[in-house]
Design a protein around this motif. Sequence first.
Motif, PDB file in Angstrom:
ATOM      1  N   ALA A  73       0.835  -1.209   0.000  1.00  0.00           N
ATOM      2  CA  ALA A  73       0.000   0.000   0.000  1.00  0.00           C
ATOM      3  C   ALA A  73       0.868   1.256   0.000  1.00  0.00           C
ATOM      4  O   ALA A  73       0.551   2.256  -0.658  1.00  0.00           O
ATOM      5  N   HIS A  74       1.988   1.205   0.703  1.00  0.00           N
ATOM      6  CA  HIS A  74       2.899   2.346   0.743  1.00  0.00           C
ATOM      7  C   HIS A  74       3.518   2.591  -0.646  1.00  0.00           C
ATOM      8  O   HIS A  74       3.634   3.737  -1.086  1.00  0.00           O
ATOM      9  N   MET A  75       3.902   1.509  -1.318  1.00  0.00           N
ATOM     10  CA  MET A  75       4.462   1.649  -2.665  1.00  0.00           C
ATOM     11  C   MET A  75       3.433   2.218  -3.632  1.00  0.00           C
ATOM     12  O   MET A  75       3.765   3.082  -4.467  1.00  0.00           O
ATOM     13  N   LEU A  76       2.184   1.770  -3.533  1.00  0.00           N
ATOM     14  CA  LEU A  76       1.129   2.306  -4.395  1.00  0.00           C
ATOM     15  C   LEU A  76       0.935   3.801  -4.159  1.00  0.00           C
ATOM     16  O   LEU A  76       0.732   4.575  -5.095  1.00  0.00           O
ATOM     17  N   GLN A  77       1.003   4.192  -2.885  1.00  0.00           N
ATOM     18  CA  GLN A  77       0.868   5.611  -2.562  1.00  0.00           C
ATOM     19  C   GLN A  77       2.023   6.413  -3.160  1.00  0.00           C
ATOM     20  O   GLN A  77       1.817   7.484  -3.732  1.00  0.00           O
ATOM     21  N   GLN A  78       3.240   5.891  -3.056  1.00  0.00           N
ATOM     22  CA  GLN A  78       4.404   6.575  -3.624  1.00  0.00           C
ATOM     23  C   GLN A  78       4.310   6.654  -5.150  1.00  0.00           C
ATOM     24  O   GLN A  78       4.637   7.681  -5.737  1.00  0.00           O
ATOM     25  N   TYR A  79       3.854   5.578  -5.787  1.00  0.00           N
ATOM     26  CA  TYR A  79       3.669   5.600  -7.238  1.00  0.00           C
ATOM     27  C   TYR A  79       2.653   6.665  -7.643  1.00  0.00           C
ATOM     28  O   TYR A  79       2.826   7.367  -8.637  1.00  0.00           O
ATOM     29  N   SER A  80       1.573   6.792  -6.881  1.00  0.00           N
ATOM     30  CA  SER A  80       0.546   7.770  -7.243  1.00  0.00           C
ATOM     31  C   SER A  80       1.023   9.196  -7.004  1.00  0.00           C
ATOM     32  O   SER A  80       0.632  10.107  -7.728  1.00  0.00           O
ATOM     33  N   LEU A  81       1.886   9.397  -6.014  1.00  0.00           N
ATOM     34  CA  LEU A  81       2.384  10.749  -5.734  1.00  0.00           C
ATOM     35  C   LEU A  81       3.495  11.166  -6.701  1.00  0.00           C
ATOM     36  O   LEU A  81       3.532  12.291  -7.183  1.00  0.00           O
ATOM     37  N   PHE A  82       4.452  10.264  -6.936  1.00  0.00           N
ATOM     38  CA  PHE A  82       5.662  10.638  -7.677  1.00  0.00           C
ATOM     39  C   PHE A  82       5.775   9.975  -9.043  1.00  0.00           C
ATOM     40  O   PHE A  82       6.695  10.293  -9.801  1.00  0.00           O
ATOM     41  N   GLY A  83       4.903   9.045  -9.368  1.00  0.00           N
ATOM     42  CA  GLY A  83       4.971   8.368 -10.657  1.00  0.00           C
ATOM     43  C   GLY A  83       6.038   7.311 -10.688  1.00  0.00           C
ATOM     44  O   GLY A  83       6.713   7.026  -9.700  1.00  0.00           O
ATOM     45  N   PHE A  84       6.190   6.684 -11.856  1.00  0.00           N
ATOM     46  CA  PHE A  84       7.203   5.646 -12.029  1.00  0.00           C
ATOM     47  C   PHE A  84       8.503   6.261 -12.466  1.00  0.00           C
ATOM     48  O   PHE A  84       8.538   7.237 -13.202  1.00  0.00           O
ATOM     49  N   SER A  85       9.600   5.688 -12.033  1.00  0.00           N
ATOM     50  CA  SER A  85      10.921   6.143 -12.446  1.00  0.00           C
ATOM     51  C   SER A  85      11.463   5.191 -13.496  1.00  0.00           C
ATOM     52  O   SER A  85      11.459   3.971 -13.303  1.00  0.00           O
ATOM     53  N   SER A  86      11.934   5.713 -14.595  1.00  0.00           N
ATOM     54  CA  SER A  86      12.474   4.858 -15.651  1.00  0.00           C
ATOM     55  C   SER A  86      13.920   4.475 -15.385  1.00  0.00           C
ATOM     56  O   SER A  86      14.471   3.602 -16.046  1.00  0.00           O
ATOM     57  N   GLY A  87      14.569   5.133 -14.440  1.00  0.00           N
ATOM     58  CA  GLY A  87      15.966   4.810 -14.122  1.00  0.00           C
ATOM     59  C   GLY A  87      16.950   5.639 -14.905  1.00  0.00           C
ATOM     60  O   GLY A  87      18.132   5.617 -14.633  1.00  0.00           O
ATOM     61  N   SER A  88      16.514   6.376 -15.904  1.00  0.00           N
ATOM     62  CA  SER A  88      17.418   7.236 -16.677  1.00  0.00           C
ATOM     63  C   SER A  88      16.746   8.584 -16.889  1.00  0.00           C
ATOM     64  O   SER A  88      15.538   8.688 -16.942  1.00  0.00           O
TER      65      SER A  88
END
Length: 90
Positions: A73-88
């Motif tokens: 649930a914490h990861m889902l919240q972080q994804y919704s706040l900051f989006g996905f990181s592509s790494g580059s």
Amino acid sequence: MANTVEQTSASLSVVADSDAGSSQKTSLTLGVVKASSFIPVVNPASHIDPALGIVVVEKYGSDGAVADQYPTAHMLQQYSLFGFSSGSDT
């Protein structure tokens, strides 16, 4: 798949005396049946989070509650706040 059922009942008795000297008794019994949470047939179960567009996998315990989830649930919240990181950074 073990669903449990709880049953609760209550009784109410009323005794009324009339002016003629006879008594009248009335009884009422109420019952409430509550089934536990639904446990899916497939465990772990997965669904797509429509807001994020990712698959969420949930493992259920014997009581029907979610025992484990990935992403959490914490990861889902972080994804919704900051989006996905592509790494580059391109």
